[in-house]
Scaffold this motif. Structure first.
Motif, PDB file in Angstrom:
ATOM      1  N   VAL A 224      30.308  26.268  19.235  1.00 17.74           N
ATOM      2  CA  VAL A 224      30.292  27.578  19.897  1.00 17.74           C
ATOM      3  C   VAL A 224      30.729  28.657  18.909  1.00 17.74           C
ATOM      4  O   VAL A 224      30.110  29.724  18.800  1.00 17.74           O
ATOM      5  CB  VAL A 224      31.199  27.565  21.142  1.00 17.74           C
ATOM      6  N   ALA A 225      31.779  28.364  18.145  1.00 16.89           N
ATOM      7  CA  ALA A 225      32.278  29.353  17.181  1.00 16.89           C
ATOM      8  C   ALA A 225      31.233  29.659  16.118  1.00 16.89           C
ATOM      9  O   ALA A 225      31.176  30.766  15.583  1.00 16.89           O
ATOM     10  CB  ALA A 225      33.569  28.844  16.533  1.00 16.89           C
ATOM     11  N   ALA A 226      30.390  28.673  15.816  1.00 14.05           N
ATOM     12  CA  ALA A 226      29.372  28.867  14.780  1.00 14.05           C
ATOM     13  C   ALA A 226      28.107  29.517  15.343  1.00 14.05           C
ATOM     14  O   ALA A 226      27.149  29.732  14.600  1.00 14.05           O
ATOM     15  CB  ALA A 226      29.029  27.529  14.129  1.00 14.05           C
ATOM     16  N   GLY A 227      28.105  29.798  16.644  1.00 19.56           N
ATOM     17  CA  GLY A 227      26.984  30.531  17.205  1.00 19.56           C
ATOM     18  C   GLY A 227      26.007  29.722  18.026  1.00 19.56           C
ATOM     19  O   GLY A 227      25.026  30.262  18.536  1.00 19.56           O
ATOM     20  N   GLN A 228      26.262  28.421  18.180  1.00 15.98           N
ATOM     21  CA  GLN A 228      25.369  27.605  19.003  1.00 15.98           C
ATOM     22  C   GLN A 228      25.536  28.003  20.477  1.00 15.98           C
ATOM     23  O   GLN A 228      26.666  28.047  20.977  1.00 15.98           O
ATOM     24  CB  GLN A 228      25.699  26.115  18.805  1.00 15.98           C
ATOM     25  N   PRO A 229      24.437  28.316  21.192  1.00 14.74           N
ATOM     26  CA  PRO A 229      24.575  28.694  22.611  1.00 14.74           C
ATOM     27  C   PRO A 229      25.207  27.568  23.443  1.00 14.74           C
ATOM     28  O   PRO A 229      24.845  26.397  23.287  1.00 14.74           O
ATOM     29  CB  PRO A 229      23.134  28.940  23.059  1.00 14.74           C
ATOM     30  N   VAL A 230      26.127  27.948  24.313  1.00 10.48           N
ATOM     31  CA  VAL A 230      26.836  26.966  25.142  1.00 10.48           C
ATOM     32  C   VAL A 230      25.862  26.132  25.976  1.00 10.48           C
ATOM     33  O   VAL A 230      26.070  24.937  26.182  1.00 10.48           O
ATOM     34  CB  VAL A 230      27.837  27.703  26.072  1.00 10.48           C
ATOM     35  N   ASP A 231      24.790  26.786  26.437  1.00  5.22           N
ATOM     36  CA  ASP A 231      23.866  26.047  27.309  1.00  5.22           C
ATOM     37  C   ASP A 231      22.901  25.166  26.524  1.00  5.22           C
ATOM     38  O   ASP A 231      22.003  24.565  27.104  1.00  5.22           O
ATOM     39  CB  ASP A 231      23.113  27.009  28.232  1.00  5.22           C
ATOM     40  N   ARG A 232      23.094  25.077  25.225  1.00 11.91           N
ATOM     41  CA  ARG A 232      22.297  24.127  24.451  1.00 11.91           C
ATOM     42  C   ARG A 232      23.206  23.154  23.705  1.00 11.91           C
ATOM     43  O   ARG A 232      22.932  22.739  22.584  1.00 11.91           O
ATOM     44  CB  ARG A 232      21.347  24.867  23.517  1.00 11.91           C
ATOM     45  N   ILE A 233      24.304  22.827  24.365  1.00 15.76           N
ATOM     46  CA  ILE A 233      25.207  21.781  23.872  1.00 15.76           C
ATOM     47  C   ILE A 233      25.332  20.736  24.975  1.00 15.76           C
ATOM     48  O   ILE A 233      25.736  21.058  26.093  1.00 15.76           O
ATOM     49  CB  ILE A 233      26.600  22.343  23.530  1.00 15.76           C
ATOM     50  N   ARG A 234      24.950  19.527  24.680  1.00 17.73           N
ATOM     51  CA  ARG A 234      25.077  18.427  25.638  1.00 17.73           C
ATOM     52  C   ARG A 234      26.177  17.493  25.139  1.00 17.73           C
ATOM     53  O   ARG A 234      26.212  17.160  23.962  1.00 17.73           O
ATOM     54  CB  ARG A 234      23.749  17.673  25.759  1.00 17.73           C
TER      55      ARG A 234
END
Lengths: 239, 201
Positions: A224-234
């Motif tokens: 998340v801190a690196a910019g990955q969208p929360v809704d694309r983390i499983r």
């Protein structure tokens, strides 16, 4: 967040007999168990199954395990299991089981952590959390997929790295206790993710995180801190 | 019965409180959630009851804390196989929230949803009559974020994926509408005593 695949409830609800055909040592604490399951409906990398062992007195123990093998047409599946201290089920597998033994399985189960191979996949695993991710890596190879796939795998030491001999250029190992000369020792950091997330594939990454809860919390926060969208983390966590 | 050669299982007391296929997790409380733990402070938390109700209602943290306190002490059961005995949650009975919103006679089901987007469907009958809570305390302390804090739903007589973490609200419906795991192959109701784990059960 939607699931990745539809799950066939009838298949998921049926117990089948699985016959152990092979045991392969991966590390001192971890082995892979290969089973023949003639009625296996096939799975998508990342899915798991439920297995059960039954004692003479009728006592039943059930556990969920991730599938390690890529889907194929061989009628076989593989599980890679830690030998948990005092583990009721893993203890049986590591000290009693031998080829020819029969157990029962049902699955494949759950469509959430699945990766059909259709989107760029950024995989973060620790310890035996790498197991469902390895199914994805193997699938990627077996099908000759060109969609980007990268694996960051954390282990205590090179001797604890499951599937050590199978990794290729897609994989970066991270060692937390001891590492080969010249490789830093320590947990996964933002620096491991920066090169991947500063130049993501055109459609972005679908991130899959698997490991202990503390690893899952740490790795998902880094993402998340690196910019990955929360809704694309499983996330798949285990205790 | 297909017995497993050489498998005896660990020494066990099959007490009446252990549903079939479950094991006692002891002091462990595994964390199972498919998404990132949100940064959700009590100041940002709200709980809404809407859909088929006389009047949609929304509570903020202070408003929810002013409601009469209620507690659950008992067992919880996770579909992945562990059960945990003698847990203590503190919060407010869901009946209290529902009474203020006034469910319409046509309401038969609810979707409970989280601030993260997670959801679970439940028959309304499983949420009323002192069988469900909104809780913010575990064992007398604030509920940890990874366990759903600041507040979560607890429906202890169903598998725990129904007990939505970081709960944001209930939408009352006149039909059953699958939630997150139910769309991913899990059972619509999830009664541990009947082993309603997956959609084929």
């Amino acid at each position: 967040m939607p699931g990745r695949i539809e799950v066939d409830g009838r298949v998921a609800g049926t117990w089948q007999t699985a016959t152990l055909t092979e045991i392969r040592r991966e590390t001192p604490r971890v082995s892979t168990f290969r089973f023949a399951v003639p009625g296996w409906a096939g799975h998508v990398p990342g899915q798991h199954l439920m297995l059960r062992l039954t004692a003479e007195d009728g006592y039943v123990a059930q556990r969920h395990y991730s599938l390690a093998s890529a889907p194929d047409d061989s009628g076989h599946i593989e599980l890679t299991l830690d030998h948990v201290e005092d583990g009721e089920v893993s203890g049986w597998f590591h000290t009693v089981a031998r080829p020819g033994d029969r157990i029962e399985v049902r699955g494949p189960l759950s469509g959430f952590f699945a990766w059909p191979g259709d989107r760029p996949a950024l995989l973060l695993g620790a310890g035996s959390g790498v197991v469902p991710l390895m199914s994805m890596v193997r699938h990627h190879r077996a099908r000759g997929l060109t969609v980007p796939l990268r694996l960051l795998v954390s282990a205590r030491s090179p001797g604890d790295l499951i599937y050590a001999g199978e990794y290729g250029a897609e994989t970066t190992p991270v060692f937390t206790r001891s590492a080969p000369a010249g490789t830093p020792v320590g947990r996964m950091t933002a620096a491991h993710l920066a090169p991947l997330l500063s130049r993501p594939p055109a459609d972005g990454w679908e991130a899959y995180v698997c490991g202990s809860n503390s690893f899952a919390e740490h790795a998902s926060r880094l993402l998340v801190a690196a910019g990955q969208p929360v809704d694309r983390i499983r996330i798949e966590r285990f205790g | 019965m297909n017995t497993t050669r050489g498998f005896t299982g660990r020494p066990r007391a099959t007490g009446p409180q252990l549903p079939p296929g479950q094991y006692d997790a002891g002091d462990d409380w595994p964390v199972l959630s498919a998404e990132v733990t949100p940064d959700l402070s009590p100041a940002d938390w709200t709980f809404r009851v809407g859909g088929l109700v006389a009047e949609s209602r929304i509570w903020d943290w202070a408003g929810a804390r002013r409601l009469p306190a209620s507690a659950y002490a008992g067992d919880i059961h996770c579909v992945t196989g562990w059960s945990k005995f003698g847990v203590r949650f503190g919060g407010v009975s869901l009946d209290t929230f529902l009474e203020e919103a006034g469910p319409l006679p046509s309401a038969t089901h609810a979707v409970a949803y989280a601030h993260t987007g997670y959801s679970a469907n439940l028959p309304l009958a499983d949420l009323t009559g002192g069988r469900a809570w909104i809780v913010w305390e575990y064992d007398g302390r604030p509920l940890a974020p990874e366990h759903g804090g600041p507040a979560r739903l607890v429906v202890p007589h169903l598998y725990f994926w129904k007990s939505v973490k970081w709960v944001a609200g209930l939408e009352l419906l006149d039909r059953d509408e699958p939630g997150f795991w139910e769309q991913n192959g899990y059972h619509a109701r999830g009664n541990p005593w009947e082993e309603q784990r997956y959609s084929g059960d």
